[in-house]
Design an enzyme around this catalytic site. Structure first.
Site, short mmCIF file in Angstrom:
data_model
loop_
_atom_site.label_atom_id
_atom_site.label_comp_id
_atom_site.label_asym_id
_atom_site.label_seq_id
_atom_site.Cartn_x
_atom_site.Cartn_y
_atom_site.Cartn_z
N LYS A 1 50.55 -4.08 9.60
CA LYS A 1 49.53 -4.21 10.65
C LYS A 1 48.28 -3.42 10.28
CE LYS A 1 49.80 -1.51 14.48
NZ LYS A 1 48.56 -0.75 14.67
N ASN A 2 48.49 -2.18 9.87
CA ASN A 2 47.32 -1.31 9.65
C ASN A 2 46.55 -1.63 8.37
OD1 ASN A 2 47.86 -0.07 12.02
ND2 ASN A 2 48.55 1.88 11.15
N CYS B 1 42.60 6.79 24.63
CA CYS B 1 43.88 6.22 24.21
C CYS B 1 44.97 7.17 24.65
CB CYS B 1 43.87 6.05 22.70
SG CYS B 1 45.47 5.66 22.06
N ARG C 1 40.76 10.56 20.54
CA ARG C 1 40.42 9.65 19.44
C ARG C 1 38.96 9.20 19.43
NH1 ARG C 1 45.47 5.60 18.66
NH2 ARG C 1 44.90 5.66 16.47
N ASP D 1 52.79 8.30 12.40
CA ASP D 1 53.38 7.06 12.94
C ASP D 1 54.90 7.00 12.77
OD1 ASP D 1 50.91 6.22 13.78
OD2 ASP D 1 50.62 4.72 12.21
N ARG E 1 52.74 -5.24 19.96
CA ARG E 1 51.48 -4.99 19.24
C ARG E 1 51.76 -4.71 17.76
NH1 ARG E 1 48.34 -0.19 21.34
NH2 ARG E 1 47.27 -0.82 19.47
C1 UD1 Z 1 45.02 5.14 11.98
C2 UD1 Z 1 46.18 4.20 12.22
C3 UD1 Z 1 47.18 4.83 13.17
C4 UD1 Z 1 47.61 6.20 12.65
C5 UD1 Z 1 46.40 7.05 12.33
C6 UD1 Z 1 46.77 8.37 11.65
C7 UD1 Z 1 45.13 2.03 11.98
C8 UD1 Z 1 44.67 0.78 12.64
N1 UD1 Z 1 45.66 2.97 12.79
O1 UD1 Z 1 44.39 5.35 13.24
O2 UD1 Z 1 48.31 3.98 13.27
O3 UD1 Z 1 48.37 6.86 13.65
O4 UD1 Z 1 45.51 6.36 11.45
O5 UD1 Z 1 47.48 8.14 10.49
O6 UD1 Z 1 45.08 2.17 10.77
N2 UD1 Z 1 39.02 11.51 14.65
C9 UD1 Z 1 37.87 12.05 15.16
N3 UD1 Z 1 36.68 11.38 14.99
C10 UD1 Z 1 36.60 10.19 14.34
C11 UD1 Z 1 37.79 9.63 13.81
C12 UD1 Z 1 38.99 10.31 13.97
O7 UD1 Z 1 37.90 13.12 15.76
O8 UD1 Z 1 35.51 9.63 14.24
C13 UD1 Z 1 40.32 12.22 14.80
C14 UD1 Z 1 41.31 11.46 15.68
O9 UD1 Z 1 41.10 11.73 17.04
C15 UD1 Z 1 42.64 11.98 15.17
C16 UD1 Z 1 42.36 12.19 13.68
O10 UD1 Z 1 40.96 12.27 13.54
O11 UD1 Z 1 42.94 13.22 15.76
C17 UD1 Z 1 42.88 11.10 12.76
O12 UD1 Z 1 42.52 9.84 13.30
P1 UD1 Z 1 42.30 8.54 12.41
O13 UD1 Z 1 42.83 8.74 11.05
O14 UD1 Z 1 40.88 8.13 12.54
O15 UD1 Z 1 43.22 7.50 13.17
P2 UD1 Z 1 42.93 5.96 13.29
O16 UD1 Z 1 42.17 5.54 12.07
O17 UD1 Z 1 42.39 5.64 14.62
#
Ligand code: UD1
Length: 418
Positions: A22-23, A118, A123, A306, A398
């Site tokens: 999925k990711n 979320c 996030r 995850d 999902r």
């Molecule tokens: C992706 C995965 C999700 C997984 C996560 C961490 C997808 C679609 N989803 O989510 O399944 O749990 O990686 O491995 O690939 N953050 C900020 N600012 C930003 C971006 C991130 O503060 O602009 C923080 C987030 O709140 C979190 C951390 O960084 O605490 C990591 O998040 P991130 O790696 O961005 O997660 P996703 O990409 O949303």
């Protein structure tokens, strides 16, 4: 709303095939926004998140052909005409933010709703925005929407404040069509980032370093059509390994790879499982009783957040005491209260959970709160005595393709109540 009824106590045995990730599929589908030529993807899983992403791309004018049964999806971005992602679409799936970078790079503008709060944490998407601004985009956040403009993005050196998976993917896609070289430092090293990079390279992008923490992208004027097979889902694979382990089973998972699962396999070995790694398959044989395993989540290649909930469920019935430390998301222990309804002994102190293994869990009615939390409740339900009913399983749909069929094929008693 659908529910899942599990009658616990059956060891999982047999062989099933894993689905595409999925990711990896979510960002790769967004790559269709970067080109006017057709893309053909195989091994795309049939999941609600994928349908949501396809609807979102369709709203923007991308033409979509999907062959449900064999995971083929063809996307044609030549008709892209509406660089807008509405709140209605984005609110159901945070990964919708992945359209921002490619839309801006190809159309010169994008209007994308901010993802709502979320359940597993705040996030924010500040790093996505900061990176695009470094590439010369003018970005305003108004009335819940990110409005971004740039006649052409310019290559830049970007260092993200933390490792962000979709942030890295968004910026990497945007940089493909930028003028000059972009360097992303502190980049996510997740295998899904590499799969996206491989697809972009097949489309004519010039990317090096994907899979390391420094990714370099030389912008090109345009990208072309390509074919790409989505990588196997490492989290789905890990989830079925845990389900087999907790029930004392023996399984062979095919169409997958242990190459991206080192940290998970290591912990399963520590728990007492025997694992045989083949080129495209993994076998697991569980011991009579698992040993507790402590872990700490962190960006790849460390233990994935995850998989945290699934290992929590395993530890609930293992021999000993485990400490689980969650370092990625601030609120990712929502499965704990539900596991305790099944008789688990867990104490939370900040972002640590201390799990004391008990001899037996008891079936109960529980509620799924997010995708991986739902998986942990299934794992617990499979080993609990009696019936476990899991409410709100739309979360599972999902991210897990045909989960009740796959579990049933391994001998579990799982029924969907509609
Ligand atoms: C992706 C995965 C999700 C997984 C996560 C961490 C997808 C679609 N989803 O989510 O399944 O749990 O990686 O491995 O690939 N953050 C900020 N600012 C930003 C971006 C991130 O503060 O602009 C923080 C987030 O709140 C979190 C951390 O960084 O605490 C990591 O998040 P991130 O790696 O961005 O997660 P996703 O990409 O949303």
């Amino acid at each position: 709303m659908d529910k899942l009824l599990i009658r616990g106590g059956h060891a999982l045995n047999g062989e099933i095939a894993m689905s595409g990730a999925k990711n990896a599929a979510l960002p790769i589908l967004c790559a269709s926004l970067l080109t006017a030529e057709a893309l053909e993807f195989s091994n795309v899983p049939q999941l609600n998140d994928i349908s949501t992403m396809l609807r979102l791309l369709g709203d923007m004018g991308v033409a979509i052909t999907r062959d449900g049964d064999d995971g083929m999806v063809c996307l044609d971005g030549s008709t892209l005409n509406n660089p807008v992602a509405s709140y209605e679409m984005v609110k159901t799936m945070r990964a919708s933010i992945l359209v921002l970078g490619p839309l801006l790079a190809r159309c010169g503008e994008a209007k994308v709703s901010l993802p709502g709060g979320c359940a597993i944490g705040a996030r924010p998407v500040d790093q996505h925005i900061k990176g695009l601004q470094a590439m010369g985009a003018e970005v305003k956040v108004e009335q819940g929407y990110v409005h971004a403009r740039a006649s052409r993005l310019k290559g830049a050196r970007i260092c993200t404040d933390m490792v962000t998976v979709t942030g890295t993917e968004n910026l990497m896609m945007a940089a493909c069509l930028a003028d000059g070289e972009t360097i992303i430092e502190n980049a996510a090293r997740e295998p899904e980032v590499v799969d996206l990079a491989n697809c972009l390279v097949a489309m004519g992008a010039r990317i090096s370093g994907a899979g390391t923490d420094i990714v370099r992208i030389q912008g090109v004027d345009k990208l072309h059509g390509a074919r790409h097979a989505i990588m196997p889902d490492r989290i789905e694979t890990g989830t079925y390994l845990c389900a087999a382990a907790v029930t004392g089973g023996k399984v062979r998972l095919t169409r997958t790879s242990a190459a991206y699962l080192d940290s998970v396999v290591d912990k399963l070995l520590d728990a007492g499982c025997e694992i045989v790694i083949e080129r495209d398959a993994i076998q697991l044989s569980a011991p009579a009783r698992l040993k507790s395993v402590s872990l700490r989540t962190a960006p790849y290649p460390a233990f994935p957040t995850d998989m945290q909930a699934q290992f929590m469920a395993m530890n609930c019935v293992a021999d000993g005491v485990a400490t689980i430390r969650e370092t990625i998301f601030e609120n990712r222990f929502m499965h704990v209260n539900e596991l305790m309804r099944l008789g688990a002994n867990i104490q939370i102190e900040g972002n640590n959970a201390v799990v004391r293994g008990v001899g037996q869990l008891q079936g109960a009615t529980v509620m799924a709160t997010d995708l991986r939390a739902s998986a942990s409740l299934i794992i617990a339900g499979l080993v609990a005595q009696g019936e476990t009913q899991i409410d709100r399983i739309y979360h599972l749909d999902r991210g897990y393709e045909r989960i009740e069929q796959k579990l049933s094929a391994l001998g579990a008693s799982v029924e969907r109540l509609r």
